[in-house]
Design an enzyme around this catalytic site. Structure first.
Site, PDB file in Angstrom:
ATOM      1  N   GLU A 191       0.820  -1.207   0.000  1.00  0.00           N
ATOM      2  CA  GLU A 191       0.000   0.000   0.000  1.00  0.00           C
ATOM      3  C   GLU A 191       0.854   1.257   0.000  1.00  0.00           C
ATOM      4  O   GLU A 191       1.996   1.252   0.444  1.00  0.00           O
ATOM      5  CB  GLU A 191      -0.837   0.070   1.279  1.00  0.00           C
ATOM      6  CG  GLU A 191      -1.609  -1.161   1.563  1.00  0.00           C
ATOM      7  CD  GLU A 191      -2.168  -1.174   2.977  1.00  0.00           C
ATOM      8  OE1 GLU A 191      -2.838  -2.140   3.313  1.00  0.00           O
ATOM      9  OE2 GLU A 191      -1.930  -0.218   3.734  1.00  0.00           O
ATOM     10  N   CYS A 242      -1.431   1.202   8.781  1.00  0.00           N
ATOM     11  CA  CYS A 242      -0.550   0.246   8.119  1.00  0.00           C
ATOM     12  C   CYS A 242      -1.190  -1.109   7.896  1.00  0.00           C
ATOM     13  O   CYS A 242      -1.637  -1.747   8.828  1.00  0.00           O
ATOM     14  CB  CYS A 242       0.676  -0.003   8.971  1.00  0.00           C
ATOM     15  SG  CYS A 242       1.532   1.475   9.326  1.00  0.00           S
TER      16      CYS A 242
HETATM   17  N1  SAH Z   1       8.351  -0.106  10.765  1.00  0.00           N
HETATM   18  C1  SAH Z   1       8.445   1.309  10.839  1.00  0.00           C
HETATM   19  C2  SAH Z   1       7.571   2.066   9.887  1.00  0.00           C
HETATM   20  C3  SAH Z   1       6.166   1.575   9.607  1.00  0.00           C
HETATM   21  S1  SAH Z   1       4.875   1.843  10.768  1.00  0.00           S
HETATM   22  C4  SAH Z   1       8.246   1.764  12.261  1.00  0.00           C
HETATM   23  O1  SAH Z   1       7.996   0.929  13.117  1.00  0.00           O
HETATM   24  O2  SAH Z   1       8.388   2.938  12.530  1.00  0.00           O
HETATM   25  C5  SAH Z   1       4.550   3.553  10.840  1.00  0.00           C
HETATM   26  C6  SAH Z   1       3.993   3.976  12.200  1.00  0.00           C
HETATM   27  O3  SAH Z   1       2.594   3.611  12.354  1.00  0.00           O
HETATM   28  C7  SAH Z   1       4.710   3.332  13.354  1.00  0.00           C
HETATM   29  O4  SAH Z   1       4.958   4.283  14.355  1.00  0.00           O
HETATM   30  C8  SAH Z   1       3.694   2.300  13.805  1.00  0.00           C
HETATM   31  O5  SAH Z   1       3.939   1.904  15.117  1.00  0.00           O
HETATM   32  C9  SAH Z   1       2.394   3.022  13.612  1.00  0.00           C
HETATM   33  N2  SAH Z   1       1.188   2.200  13.597  1.00  0.00           N
HETATM   34  C10 SAH Z   1       1.072   0.898  13.293  1.00  0.00           C
HETATM   35  N3  SAH Z   1      -0.207   0.490  13.377  1.00  0.00           N
HETATM   36  C11 SAH Z   1      -0.918   1.574  13.742  1.00  0.00           C
HETATM   37  C12 SAH Z   1      -2.309   1.800  13.998  1.00  0.00           C
HETATM   38  N4  SAH Z   1      -3.202   0.826  13.871  1.00  0.00           N
HETATM   39  N5  SAH Z   1      -2.688   3.044  14.356  1.00  0.00           N
HETATM   40  C13 SAH Z   1      -1.779   4.047  14.448  1.00  0.00           C
HETATM   41  N6  SAH Z   1      -0.476   3.896  14.215  1.00  0.00           N
HETATM   42  C14 SAH Z   1      -0.052   2.673  13.872  1.00  0.00           C
END
Ligand code: SAH
Length: 342
Positions: free
Chosen positions: A89, A330
């Site tokens: 995505e 995500c």
């Molecule tokens: N792996 C990397 C980048 C991808 S996730 C990282 O961990 O930073 C991007 C951000 O979205 C991260 O801070 C992650 O923890 C957050 N995230 C994941 N699922 C989420 C959700 N359901 N709601 C809000 N933020 C979320």
């Protein structure tokens, strides 16, 4: 054969020099690709026929396909199908300062954060550089817009696909390429310390965001597996080193999970942990997903958390919500798409 969208300018210069050409040919090819946006070597009309044939023998133009698209207010979410049918995505967000694209870096993710949809879908493979570059080109073409900002916050852990991600940044940051300024590019990581160290030496003015999500090891171990390998104090130490060395500010992402990491005590501990660091905290209201049993903190709780950080002189913002109406957190679009297929 290599995909032409996965080649950096200096790699292309090497290719031409090795084949007894002047290296400025590489700049010409880059301009065809990224300024004039042609989609075949045949359209590069200032190249000799023989050069074009040689290029065709070396590189391919492979594409990724838009297979789903959902629009909400100021946000459009894209689902791409890759050549091997895997899905990833990207999310376009329209801000008052420009268009920002949230790009995926892997098919699935192995970091296993308990609250994250991408981690539920284990890593299948890394994205190739060209598959990241094409996320930008396809969205720009689809909407006839220019993207000014890139955040590596889609599916995947960018520092678990380090070399491809760095080549991707090289291509999009190049003035001869897509020309997105380093300060407009943000890498987000869950905290892989050796890669943060490597990144620190890179010298580019790219923004670094850290998914912190907890103020201490006890809570962080419960929700983020990576903390067992790289505990929170080691992470903070390396970030202090990073800030000192690069003179850049670090962003801490902190997703607000009800009754998990959102108490007043958590806010106080967090303030102590990052006191006097050149950093700011971005509080993210959790995007609830059907598959995972975490809830979003109440608005009052988020505001209280915010106030405590402010009172303790921590720079803090609450993230504007974009994606929840279109399942833009995500991995959500992909997860829903896959279920529908079954
Ligand atoms: N792996 C990397 C980048 C991808 S996730 C990282 O961990 O930073 C991007 C951000 O979205 C991260 O801070 C992650 O923890 C957050 N995230 C994941 N699922 C989420 C959700 N359901 N709601 C809000 N933020 C979320």
């Amino acid at each position: 054969m290599k995909n032409i969208y996965g080649i950096t300018l200096s790699q292309l210069e090497n290719y031409f020099e090795k084949n007894n050409y002047k290296k400025f040919k590489a700049t010409q090819v880059f301009e065809w690709l990224y300024k004039k946006r042609v989609s075949s070597f045949d359209e590069m009309t200032n190249m000799k026929k023989t050069t074009i044939e040689e290029l065709k023998n070396e590189f391919v133009f492979e594409n990724i396909k838009i297979v789903d698209k959902k629009a909400g207010q100021d946000v459009i979410k894209y689902l791409f199908e890759l050549k091997d049918k895997n899905l990833v995505e990207a999310v376009l967000m329209k801000h008052d300062y420009g268009n920002s694209l949230c790009v995926s870096t892997q098919v699935g993710c192995n970091m296993g954060c308990a609250f994250c949809e991408s981690g539920r879908l284990k890593k299948i493979r890394n994205l190739e550089t060209y598959e990241m570059v094409l996320q930008i080109l396809k969205v720009e073409m689809d909407l006839n817009i220019r993207i000014s900002h890139i955040v590596l916050m889609g599916i995947g852990e960018p520092f678990d696909n380090y070399d491809n991600v760095m080549n991707f940044i090289d291509i999009i940051n190049s003035g001869k390429g897509i020309d997105i300024g380093a300060r407009h590019i943000t890498i987000s990581t869950c905290g892989i310390i050796p890669k943060i160290k490597e990144f620190m030496e890179n010298g580019k003015q790219i923004n670094l965001a850290i998914s912190l999500h907890a103020p201490d090891d006890e809570i962080r171990n419960k929700i983020m597996n990576i903390n067992k390998a790289y505990p929170i104090n080691d992470l903070i130490d390396v970030l202090k080193e990073y800030i000192k060395k690069t003179n850049r500010r670090v962003t801490f992402e902190y997703v607000m999970l009800k009754n998990i990491n959102d108490t007043e005590q958590c806010a106080i501990t967090l303030a102590k942990l990052i006191k006097n660091m050149n950093a700011y905290v971005n509080l993210i209201p959790y995007n609830e997903t059907r598959h995972i049993a975490f809830n979003r903190s109440d608005n009052e709780t988020i505001l209280k958390f915010y106030d405590i950080l402010k009172k303790n002189k921590i720079n803090v913002t609450i993230r504007k919500e974009f994606g929840n109406k279109v399942n833009a957190a995500c991995g959500q679009l992909r997860a829903n798409h896959e279920r529908r297929d079954k």
